[in-house]
Every structure is written in structure tokens, then in C-alpha cells.
Design an enzyme around this catalytic site. Sequence first.
Site, PDB file in Angstrom:
ATOM      1  N   SER A 107      -9.684   1.889   3.219  1.00  0.00           N
ATOM      2  CA  SER A 107      -8.828   2.625   2.349  1.00  0.00           C
ATOM      3  C   SER A 107      -7.834   1.771   1.556  1.00  0.00           C
ATOM      4  CB  SER A 107      -8.062   3.679   3.134  1.00  0.00           C
ATOM      5  OG  SER A 107      -7.265   3.073   4.102  1.00  0.00           O
TER       6      SER A 107
ATOM      7  N   LYS B 126       0.839  -1.211   0.000  1.00  0.00           N
ATOM      8  CA  LYS B 126       0.000   0.000   0.000  1.00  0.00           C
ATOM      9  C   LYS B 126       0.872   1.259   0.000  1.00  0.00           C
ATOM     10  CE  LYS B 126      -3.911   1.859   2.722  1.00  0.00           C
ATOM     11  NZ  LYS B 126      -4.705   1.687   3.947  1.00  0.00           N
TER      12      LYS B 126
ATOM     13  N   SER C 134      -9.883  -0.469   7.434  1.00  0.00           N
ATOM     14  CA  SER C 134      -9.341  -0.304   6.095  1.00  0.00           C
ATOM     15  C   SER C 134      -8.652  -1.499   5.474  1.00  0.00           C
ATOM     16  CB  SER C 134      -8.368   0.880   6.070  1.00  0.00           C
ATOM     17  OG  SER C 134      -9.112   2.074   6.185  1.00  0.00           O
TER      18      SER C 134
END
Lengths: 477, 94
Positions: A143, A68, A167
Amino acid sequence: MKDLHTCSATDLSLRLSKGEYSADDLAGYFSGRISSLDNEYKSFVSAFDAPLKGDGSSALAGVPIAIKDNICIRGKETTCASRILKGHYSVYDATVISRLKQAGLVLMGITNMDEFAFGSSTESSCYGPTRNPWNIECVPGGSSGGSAAAVAARLVPLALGSDTGGSIRQPASFCGVVGFKPTYGRISRFGLVAFGSSLDQIGPFTTNFKDCAHLLNILCGYDPADSTSARVKAPDFTAALIKDVKGLRLGLPREYFKQGLDPEVKAGLDEVIKILKDQGAKTKEISLPRTEYAVATYYIVACSEASSNLQRFDGIKYGLREKADNLMDLYTRTKGAGFGDEVKRRIFLGTYSLSSGYYDAYYLRALKVRTLIKQDFENAFKEVDVILTPTSPTTAFRLGEKLDDPLSMYLSDIYTISANLAGLPGVSFPCGFDSGGLPIGAQLLGKPFDEETMIRVGHTYQSLTDYHTRVPGKKDE
Amino acid sequence: MIDKKVVEYISKLARVEVSEEEKEFLGQQLSKIIGYIDKLGELDVEEVTPYRGLFSEDNVLRSDEPAVSPARQDILKNAPQESEGFFRIPKVIE
């Protein structure tokens, strides 16, 4: 080398060690999938031309993994999907990155996310949204939507995300993969760009619990570079890969199974309950009475911490710097131009709640309610071993559907946020599909430092079902 | 009620510039969110200690010994403006 993307990460590594293909071939296979398929999903912000090969060994050596965009990789652009960090190249490796390299994994690229991890849909990224591989008109969740989508589409067998209010778990649920948030303090936050420092944890995305256990072994452990790192020795999580839930006490919180829960999601959970009961687990209805206050508590705590953590993005040392002839204008113009709408909203909320005259009424009060929420779980865990809930009240919603009403987006986090407030481990795993073909996610919440029970339950469940083996997209890919 | 004046005050505290249009909708959205947050007022938290997220409240310090830091030139590579090994910024003191 056909269909390698349908293999588990542990199988891929085993076959590599037996000489069935080379490490370069394996990385090349997944690089090929990324370049031919990701145009449709946009799960990657950047796929590395030359994947970074770690030179250690482990049960996952040689396996490709995606990272990420809020986890620092030395020499790579780390932007948290924000304009304000464009041009920022990480100066050091996050601890998790060092661990992955030492275990011989292969870093394939950087995945998309909501800007600064503020969001539940990956729609606030400065690069544009990622699309759900099961239906490209739908969000992948957020997210960590890029990481979840990349694993779902089998562009990589493994990915890392971060979870502050759900997330990892919510996008795992929307994308039909396993997403694990460990107990707070299990995985070092050194090198993770901080959002809510008392809530954040890095965690793995995999397609199955066996890969997850191996990856947790690599990632977990005390790190002196993170002052919130738990001084608790991590066990061998693979020892928990036992297919047995006889006598397990499974808690079902009544507040998580009432109005607002989509009937098809409820049906998915009912099937999980039935399967586990058939295997000898015992269910018990429990109560987490302060659930209705969790979203409010979370948004004050998270936004307050975020407003403080994001102060450092000021145009001085890295990233965007707007033109100004004085320091104050440099700060205000850089932040005004560099931060997106959701980031501004949360910074303003947090700044307000911490400001003089409001600190006691908002931030301090929220921390006290946080204690009550934590106590609810402590009381529940006196009667049960693990808690089962839906991960999200719905399956993946459509792109653009929730953008007009931020509060409605926040309320959809209801089942995941309490785990971050209480520091508990949580995992989402696929338990079916709705009538539109979208994945349904079930969530397990465990006692602090009891990831093993969750792994045992999940592994048992996956030995009896095949939802986690289904792959989205056309049949001839 | 978070009106334009409050938004301007927060903007100053946070050092984040916002346009007139942004002030308008931020005010509305924040008012709605704070309105929702106010439900925390329903609970009696008089006797409750705040929980800050850690399982251990021990203070964590390391020994005061120099350790390896990233190299100065690596750090300065990210600098928007750099001069003689320093971050260059507008004049602070007249």
C-alpha cells in the site's frame, strides 16, 4: 547543484554540513523536482508549499523526506487516502515524526497509498492511483506505493511507509528501491493510523543500505506511548555496514521457489545467490512447511483487527459526516459513503470472522496457525542466520490487471506476509530488471531484532552491484 | 455460503450501509474468500496456543498520573458539528 538527486541521503547531509549549499537550496531543489515530475506519477497527495524543517542534527540533517498519508503530522491533513477522513487535520505528531524533526530532517509532503493501507497496488486510493516511474502503465505496488515511487523517481531521497503484510517491501520491489520493515515493536506505532495492530510497522524507503541504517537509527527505540513498543535498546545499525558475508548461513525456503514464481524473478534471485556465495556465504535449502496457509491466516487476522480498528471512523469526531436524524443512520450512511470497496470487503470479512458463532472457527483458529507459522521460522533459524526469498512472485503488474479478482491480489502477497505474522524483520532490495525494464526485488528475512545481519548482507551485495543506482525516466532529467 | 441475508447481518454489525448492488457482489466475493480461508481447517491445532503478535506477554501499564493532552479547541477543530465545547450529534434518548 546539478544531479543532487543521484546522491545518497548521507552524502547530501555531509555536503550541506560543509557549506556546499544551504538547507533552503536543498529543499528547493527537491521541491522543484516534485513540481516538475510528479504530475506523471502522482506519488504525492500533497507536497508542502513550505517544507517542515526539523531543527536538530544527525547524519541525515537537512535531508528531504516524504511521509505516507497514514502517519500523523500535527496540523496537516491525514486522510489514509480515504473520503471518510477528508478534512481531518492531525492533532499531534506521530512519534516517528517527532524523531525526524529532532534529527533535523525536512518533511516535504504526504504520499499516496491504498485506502487505509488495504491493498497491494495503490489503486484503491480516493485520489486515484500512483504510477510506477519505471513504466507508467504499471502499478508501483502497495500500500505504500506513493513513498516507493517518490524515492524511485528521486523526487526525495527518503520516505516513510508502513507494512502490515508487505506494504513497504512489495512496492520497494516493484519500484527498485530499498524498503525495510523492522522487527515488530522496533519502531513506535504511536501516530500511525492502525490497520492490523499486531502486524503493523512503520519503516524507511531509501536507495541504499547506508541511508537505511542511518534512518533506522533515528526511527527505532522504545516509546512509552506505544504499549507494543519493544523494551529492547536499539543498536547503532550503521555498525552493521560491513562488507563481509564469509561463513554466513543463507536459508532458501523451498516453498518460495516453486510454481507461480516468474522465471525472470527467479533468475534475479539466482544471481543474488551466486554473488553472495562468491563472497563466502553458504546456502542451505530449508522448509517453511506451513507457507501454504499464510495468506489465509493473514487475511483473517488482518481483516479482523482492521474491522475493529476502523470502527472509530464513524462521523462523530472528525472527517466525513453524512446527514441523518438518528445516530444509527449517521454511522451506517457515513461509513457507507466514506469507505471504498476494498475497505468494505475487509471490514465485512473481519466482522464476519469475529462474529458470534464464527470466532473460534476463523479468528481463533487463524491465531493458532499463526503460532505454527512462527514455529516454522524458529526451526529454520536454528540452521541458518538469514533467509533469502523473492519479494514478490512477479514484477509490477499493469494498472487495472488485478482489480476484478481480489483473491488473486491477496495471493500475490505470499512471500511478504509471513514476516508480519511472525513479527520478523524483512527488507526488499533491487537485484535486477526484467526484459520489460521493470525492477526485480529480493527479500531478506531476519531473526527477531537481528536487522544488523540483513543490513550487512544488503550492504555487501550493493558494494558489488549497481542496480540500486539506476534511475528511471528520460536521460536529460 | 455468504448470501444476501448474511451480508445484511454483517452490514448491521459493522454499521456500514451497502446498496443492493453492493450486497450482491460482496456476497459473491466474500463467499469465494471464505471458501479459500476454509483450508485452515486442514490443520490440527488442538494443542496449539494462539499467537497474538507480541514477543513479550507482559501487561504494560503506566502510572495513573495526569499528563499533557491535546488542547480541547484543537480537537474540536475537526468536529463535523460542534456546540459549546462538545461534539454535537443527533438525539440519542427520546
